[in-house]
Design a protein around this motif. Structure first.
Motif, short mmCIF file in Angstrom:
data_model
loop_
_atom_site.label_atom_id
_atom_site.label_comp_id
_atom_site.label_asym_id
_atom_site.label_seq_id
_atom_site.Cartn_x
_atom_site.Cartn_y
_atom_site.Cartn_z
N UNK A 21 0.82 -1.20 0.00
CA UNK A 21 0.00 0.00 0.00
C UNK A 21 0.86 1.25 0.00
N UNK A 22 0.32 2.31 -0.58
CA UNK A 22 1.05 3.56 -0.69
C UNK A 22 0.93 4.43 0.56
N UNK A 23 0.20 3.97 1.52
CA UNK A 23 0.05 4.67 2.78
C UNK A 23 0.07 3.67 3.90
N UNK A 24 0.10 4.15 5.12
CA UNK A 24 0.06 3.26 6.26
C UNK A 24 -1.22 2.45 6.25
N UNK A 25 -1.10 1.18 6.61
CA UNK A 25 -2.28 0.33 6.69
C UNK A 25 -2.79 0.23 8.13
N UNK A 26 -2.18 0.99 9.03
CA UNK A 26 -2.66 1.05 10.40
C UNK A 26 -4.08 1.61 10.42
N UNK A 27 -4.93 1.01 11.23
CA UNK A 27 -6.33 1.41 11.34
C UNK A 27 -7.11 1.21 10.05
N UNK A 28 -6.72 0.24 9.27
CA UNK A 28 -7.47 -0.13 8.08
C UNK A 28 -7.92 -1.58 8.18
N UNK A 29 -8.94 -1.89 7.41
CA UNK A 29 -9.34 -3.26 7.20
C UNK A 29 -8.83 -3.69 5.83
N UNK A 75 -10.21 -11.78 5.19
CA UNK A 75 -10.13 -10.40 5.64
C UNK A 75 -9.40 -10.33 6.97
N UNK A 76 -8.79 -9.19 7.22
CA UNK A 76 -8.21 -8.91 8.52
C UNK A 76 -8.62 -7.50 8.89
N UNK A 77 -9.20 -7.34 10.06
CA UNK A 77 -9.72 -6.05 10.48
C UNK A 77 -8.63 -5.22 11.14
N UNK A 78 -8.95 -3.94 11.36
CA UNK A 78 -8.00 -3.06 12.04
C UNK A 78 -7.67 -3.57 13.43
N UNK A 79 -8.59 -4.29 14.03
CA UNK A 79 -8.35 -4.87 15.34
C UNK A 79 -7.65 -6.20 15.32
N UNK A 80 -7.40 -6.73 14.13
CA UNK A 80 -6.65 -7.96 14.01
C UNK A 80 -7.47 -9.22 13.85
N UNK A 81 -8.78 -9.10 13.86
CA UNK A 81 -9.60 -10.28 13.67
C UNK A 81 -9.58 -10.71 12.21
N UNK A 82 -9.61 -12.00 11.98
CA UNK A 82 -9.54 -12.54 10.63
C UNK A 82 -10.76 -13.38 10.32
N UNK A 83 -11.12 -13.40 9.06
CA UNK A 83 -12.21 -14.22 8.59
C UNK A 83 -11.81 -14.84 7.26
N UNK A 84 -12.27 -16.06 7.03
CA UNK A 84 -11.94 -16.79 5.82
C UNK A 84 -13.17 -17.40 5.19
N UNK A 97 -4.15 -14.98 6.17
CA UNK A 97 -3.98 -13.56 5.89
C UNK A 97 -3.22 -12.92 7.04
N UNK A 98 -2.32 -12.03 6.71
CA UNK A 98 -1.53 -11.35 7.73
C UNK A 98 -1.14 -9.97 7.21
N UNK A 99 -0.52 -9.19 8.06
CA UNK A 99 -0.08 -7.87 7.65
C UNK A 99 1.16 -7.46 8.42
N UNK A 100 1.94 -6.61 7.81
CA UNK A 100 3.13 -6.04 8.42
C UNK A 100 2.95 -4.54 8.37
#
Length: 116
Positions: free
Chosen positions: A24-32, A49-58, A68-71
């Motif tokens: 992403x071209x911007x911070x993904x903090x506080x994004x879903x 999906x992964x929510x801003x709070x870290x919950x995941x759904x498949x 799914x994960x994020x850095x």
């Protein structure tokens, strides 16, 4: 506007693995964020999906095989795909949602082909 660039797709044999990246071209903090896929002649469907709070759904088809994960530091989301099946063949799209603004963005997609 947010730019999303997917990468990591390719041709793999059944049972193989791929890791997709979404930069992403911007911070993904506080994004879903999420991964979707679309096969020819079919509708685009949710994979994970992964929510801003870290919950995941498949989606049921992905459970137990995909992760799914994020850095946050790298502004990047990932989709680790294991034990790939021919029916996983599709174009995979990354999605980012900024909840406070109600905005959503899509990448251009990366092709995943699972075949012998």
């Amino acid at each position: 506007q947010v730019q999303l660039v997917e990468s990591g797709g390719g041709l793999v044999q059944p049972g193989g693995s791929l890791r997709l990246s979404c930069a992403a071209s911007r911070s993904i903090f506080n994004t879903n964020m999420g991964w979707y896929r679309q096969a020819p002649g079919e509708e685009r469907e949710l994979v994970a999906t992964i929510s801003s709070g870290g919950s995941v759904n498949y989606d049921d088809s992905a459970k137990g095989r995909f992760t799914i994960s994020r850095d946050i530091a790298k502004n990047t989301a990932y989709l680790q795909m294991n034990r790939l099946k021919p029916e996983d063949t599709a174009t995979y799209y990354c999605n980012l949602e900024i909840p406070v603004h109600g905005l959503r963005y899509w990448g251009q997609g990366t092709q995943v082909s699972v075949s012998s």
